[in-house]
Design a protein around this motif. Structure first.
Motif, PDB file in Angstrom:
ATOM      1  N   ALA A   1       0.824  -1.213   0.000  1.00  0.00           N
ATOM      2  CA  ALA A   1       0.000   0.000   0.000  1.00  0.00           C
ATOM      3  C   ALA A   1       0.855   1.258   0.000  1.00  0.00           C
ATOM      4  O   ALA A   1       0.430   2.297  -0.510  1.00  0.00           O
ATOM      5  N   VAL A   2       2.061   1.175   0.552  1.00  0.00           N
ATOM      6  CA  VAL A   2       2.922   2.364   0.632  1.00  0.00           C
ATOM      7  C   VAL A   2       3.331   2.849  -0.758  1.00  0.00           C
ATOM      8  O   VAL A   2       3.118   4.016  -1.097  1.00  0.00           O
ATOM      9  N   PRO A   3       3.923   1.995  -1.634  1.00  0.00           N
ATOM     10  CA  PRO A   3       4.261   2.513  -2.976  1.00  0.00           C
ATOM     11  C   PRO A   3       3.041   2.874  -3.803  1.00  0.00           C
ATOM     12  O   PRO A   3       3.089   3.832  -4.586  1.00  0.00           O
ATOM     13  N   TYR A   4       1.933   2.112  -3.639  1.00  0.00           N
ATOM     14  CA  TYR A   4       0.723   2.466  -4.376  1.00  0.00           C
ATOM     15  C   TYR A   4       0.197   3.832  -3.941  1.00  0.00           C
ATOM     16  O   TYR A   4      -0.243   4.639  -4.764  1.00  0.00           O
ATOM     17  N   GLY A   5       0.229   4.076  -2.622  1.00  0.00           N
ATOM     18  CA  GLY A   5      -0.205   5.386  -2.138  1.00  0.00           C
ATOM     19  C   GLY A   5       0.674   6.503  -2.652  1.00  0.00           C
ATOM     20  O   GLY A   5       0.188   7.588  -2.991  1.00  0.00           O
ATOM     21  N   PHE A   6       1.981   6.253  -2.739  1.00  0.00           N
ATOM     22  CA  PHE A   6       2.908   7.249  -3.279  1.00  0.00           C
ATOM     23  C   PHE A   6       2.578   7.558  -4.736  1.00  0.00           C
ATOM     24  O   PHE A   6       2.553   8.726  -5.146  1.00  0.00           O
ATOM     25  N   LEU A   7       2.336   6.507  -5.534  1.00  0.00           N
ATOM     26  CA  LEU A   7       2.019   6.715  -6.949  1.00  0.00           C
ATOM     27  C   LEU A   7       0.708   7.466  -7.121  1.00  0.00           C
ATOM     28  O   LEU A   7       0.584   8.340  -7.986  1.00  0.00           O
ATOM     29  N   ILE A   8      -0.285   7.129  -6.305  1.00  0.00           N
ATOM     30  CA  ILE A   8      -1.583   7.804  -6.419  1.00  0.00           C
ATOM     31  C   ILE A   8      -1.459   9.275  -6.043  1.00  0.00           C
ATOM     32  O   ILE A   8      -2.009  10.155  -6.712  1.00  0.00           O
ATOM     33  N   LEU A   9      -0.703   9.554  -4.981  1.00  0.00           N
ATOM     34  CA  LEU A   9      -0.623  10.920  -4.477  1.00  0.00           C
ATOM     35  C   LEU A   9       0.231  11.815  -5.366  1.00  0.00           C
ATOM     36  O   LEU A   9      -0.108  12.968  -5.617  1.00  0.00           O
ATOM     37  N   PHE A  10       1.347  11.285  -5.861  1.00  0.00           N
ATOM     38  CA  PHE A  10       2.312  12.133  -6.568  1.00  0.00           C
ATOM     39  C   PHE A  10       2.326  11.929  -8.078  1.00  0.00           C
ATOM     40  O   PHE A  10       3.051  12.634  -8.784  1.00  0.00           O
ATOM     41  N   PHE A  11       1.572  10.957  -8.597  1.00  0.00           N
ATOM     42  CA  PHE A  11       1.507  10.791 -10.049  1.00  0.00           C
ATOM     43  C   PHE A  11       0.071  10.798 -10.558  1.00  0.00           C
ATOM     44  O   PHE A  11      -0.280  11.607 -11.423  1.00  0.00           O
ATOM     45  N   SER A  12      -0.757   9.907 -10.038  1.00  0.00           N
ATOM     46  CA  SER A  12      -2.112   9.764 -10.579  1.00  0.00           C
ATOM     47  C   SER A  12      -2.935  11.030 -10.393  1.00  0.00           C
ATOM     48  O   SER A  12      -3.568  11.522 -11.338  1.00  0.00           O
ATOM     49  N   LEU A  13      -2.959  11.586  -9.179  1.00  0.00           N
ATOM     50  CA  LEU A  13      -3.762  12.786  -8.938  1.00  0.00           C
ATOM     51  C   LEU A  13      -3.268  13.989  -9.754  1.00  0.00           C
ATOM     52  O   LEU A  13      -4.077  14.663 -10.403  1.00  0.00           O
ATOM     53  N   PRO A  14      -1.953  14.297  -9.767  1.00  0.00           N
ATOM     54  CA  PRO A  14      -1.508  15.401 -10.642  1.00  0.00           C
ATOM     55  C   PRO A  14      -1.800  15.146 -12.119  1.00  0.00           C
ATOM     56  O   PRO A  14      -2.142  16.075 -12.854  1.00  0.00           O
ATOM     57  N   PHE A  15      -1.664  13.877 -12.546  1.00  0.00           N
ATOM     58  CA  PHE A  15      -1.945  13.571 -13.949  1.00  0.00           C
ATOM     59  C   PHE A  15      -3.421  13.800 -14.265  1.00  0.00           C
ATOM     60  O   PHE A  15      -3.763  14.306 -15.350  1.00  0.00           O
ATOM     61  N   LEU A  16      -4.310  13.439 -13.347  1.00  0.00           N
ATOM     62  CA  LEU A  16      -5.742  13.658 -13.568  1.00  0.00           C
ATOM     63  C   LEU A  16      -6.055  15.149 -13.637  1.00  0.00           C
ATOM     64  O   LEU A  16      -6.929  15.570 -14.406  1.00  0.00           O
ATOM     65  N   VAL A  17      -5.365  15.952 -12.841  1.00  0.00           N
ATOM     66  CA  VAL A  17      -5.564  17.399 -12.895  1.00  0.00           C
ATOM     67  C   VAL A  17      -5.139  17.945 -14.255  1.00  0.00           C
ATOM     68  O   VAL A  17      -5.852  18.746 -14.881  1.00  0.00           O
ATOM     69  N   VAL A  18      -3.974  17.516 -14.734  1.00  0.00           N
ATOM     70  CA  VAL A  18      -3.500  17.956 -16.050  1.00  0.00           C
ATOM     71  C   VAL A  18      -4.436  17.470 -17.149  1.00  0.00           C
ATOM     72  O   VAL A  18      -4.729  18.198 -18.108  1.00  0.00           O
TER      73      VAL A  18
END
Length: 314
Positions: free
Chosen positions: A34-51
Motif C-alpha cells: 500500500a505504501v508505494p501504491y499510495g505514493f504513486l496515487i498521491l504524486f503521479f495519478s492525482l496530478p496527472f488527472l488534474v492535467v
C-alpha cells in the motif's frame, strides 16, 4: 513515581506470534504494497488527472470551466478535444514528438553500448575495488546538473576546448560546428544519463552466479558464446531497468536541448515550456503533456505484459 517499562520477556509468546503472523501474512503484504501504491496515487495519478482535466476543459485564459454541468435536471459532460485535434494536424508537434523519440532512443542505445562493458568490468573487478568504481560512476551527481551541461558549451563551442586544440595542432583550418546540432545534444545526453544505465546493470551483473559460466565452458562454449548465451540473458532485467531510466527522462528533456540544441533539435520539452510560460496556453500545454505521458506509458504497459506472459510460459 516512574511507570513500569514493558520488555519483550513480559509479552506473551502467543501475542508476539500472532503479531508476526499478521505482518508476514496477507494483511502484512497488503500494508507493505500500500505504501508505494499510495505514493504513486498521491504524486503521479492525482496530478496527472488534474492535467488531463485541464487539457479537455474550456477556459478564458484564467479560469477553467467544470467538465460536469447540472442544469434543469440534466447532468452533462463537456469535453474539449480541439487541442488534441490540433496536435494531430500541426506538423510542429509531430516533428517535436518524433525528434524527442529519436534522440531518446539513440541516447538509450549509445548508453547501453558504453555502459554494458563498463558495468561488466565493475562486476568482475576485485570486490575491494567495486566500491571505488561505484563512487567514480556516481561522482558526476555531486556537482550541479546545470553546471555539467553548461560545461559542454565551453567544450563544443566554435572557440571551445576541442576547436582551439585542433586549430593549434593545425588539423583543421576553420572551427568545426558542433554546437546547436543533434551531435551536441546527443553527446551531452549520453554524458548525463550514462550513470543511470551503468548502475542497474552493475547491480544485476554483480549478483550473477559465475558457476553458470563455468558450466558453459565445461560444455564446450567459447567465452563469446558464454557471454551471449548466459551473461546477456541473465542480465536482461538490468538492461530493461537501465533502458527505462535513460529513455523516459530523455523524451521530456528540456535543459540540454535549450542550452546546446538548435532548431533542428526541437524536442517536446521545449514545446511544453513554450506553451506553458511563453504562450500562457495551459490547456494546450496540458494536452501536450498528456500525450507525452501516454506515449511513454503505453509501450511500458505492453512490454510488461509481454514479459509477464513469457515468464509464465517457462
Amino acid at each position: 513515581m516512574n511507570a513500569p517499562t514493558l520488555t519483550r520477556a513480559d509479552v506473551p509468546v502467543s501475542l508476539l506470534q500472532r503479531l508476526q503472523d499478521r505482518l508476514t501474512g496477507a494483511s502484512g503484504r497488503r500494508l507493505v504494497t500500500a505504501v508505494p501504491y499510495g505514493f504513486l496515487i498521491l504524486f503521479f495519478s492525482l496530478p496527472f488527472l488534474v492535467v488531463l482535466q485541464l487539457s479537455v476543459s474550456d477556459s478564458d485564459g484564467i479560469r477553467f470551466e467544470n467538465l460536469l454541468r447540472y442544469t434543469d435536471g440534466v447532468l452533462s459532460l463537456k469535453l474539449r478535444l480541439s487541442n488534441y485535434l490540433f496536435l494531430i494536424s500541426d506538423s510542429l508537434y509531430a516533428n517535436a514528438y518524433g525528434s524527442s523519440l529519436r534522440l531518446a532512443a539513440l541516447n538509450t542505445v549509445i548508453c547501453l553500448l558504453i555502459g554494458y562493458p563498463f558495468a561488466y568490468f565493475m562486476a568482475r573487478a576485485p570486490e575491494r575495488q567495486r566500491g571505488m568504481l561505484v563512487m567514480l560512476v556516481s561522482l558526476p551527481f555531486w556537482t550541479s546538473y546545470l553546471l555539467r551541461v553548461y560545461a559542454w558549451k565551453g567544450i563544443l563551442d566554435d572557440h571551445g576546448v576541442i576547436n582551439e586544440l585542433l586549430l593549434n595542432l593545425h588539423l583543421i583550418e576553420h572551427p568545426l560546428r558542433m554546437m546547436h546540432t543533434p551531435f551536441s545534444v546527443t553527446i551531452a545526453m549520453v554524458y548525463t544519463y550514462l550513470p543511470f544505465m551503468i548502475l542497474p546493470l552493475y547491480a544485476n551483473l554483480a549478483k550473477m552466479d559465475l558457476r553458470l559460466l563455468e558450466a558453459a565452458y565445461d560444455l564446450g562454449a567459447t567465452p563469446w558464446q558464454a557471454f551471449w548465451l548466459v551473461t546477456v540473458p541473465l542480465s536482461r532485467a538490468g538492461i530493461v531497468a537501465g533502458a527505462m531510466l535513460v529513455f523516459i527522462p530523455s523524451v521530456g528533456e528540456y535543459v540540454i536541448p535549450e542550452m546546446l540544441g538548435g532548431p533542428s533539435t526541437l524536442m517536446i520539452g521545449r514545446v511544453l515550456w513554450d506553451e506553458f510560460f511563453s504562450n500562457n496556453d495551459w490547456s494546450m500545454a496540458s494536452s501536450v503533456a498528456v500525450t507525452m505521458v501516454i506515449m511513454i506509458l503505453v509501450p511500458l504497459v505492453i512490454f510488461n505484459r509481454v514479459q509477464n506472459e513469457s515468464e509464465g510460459t517457462h
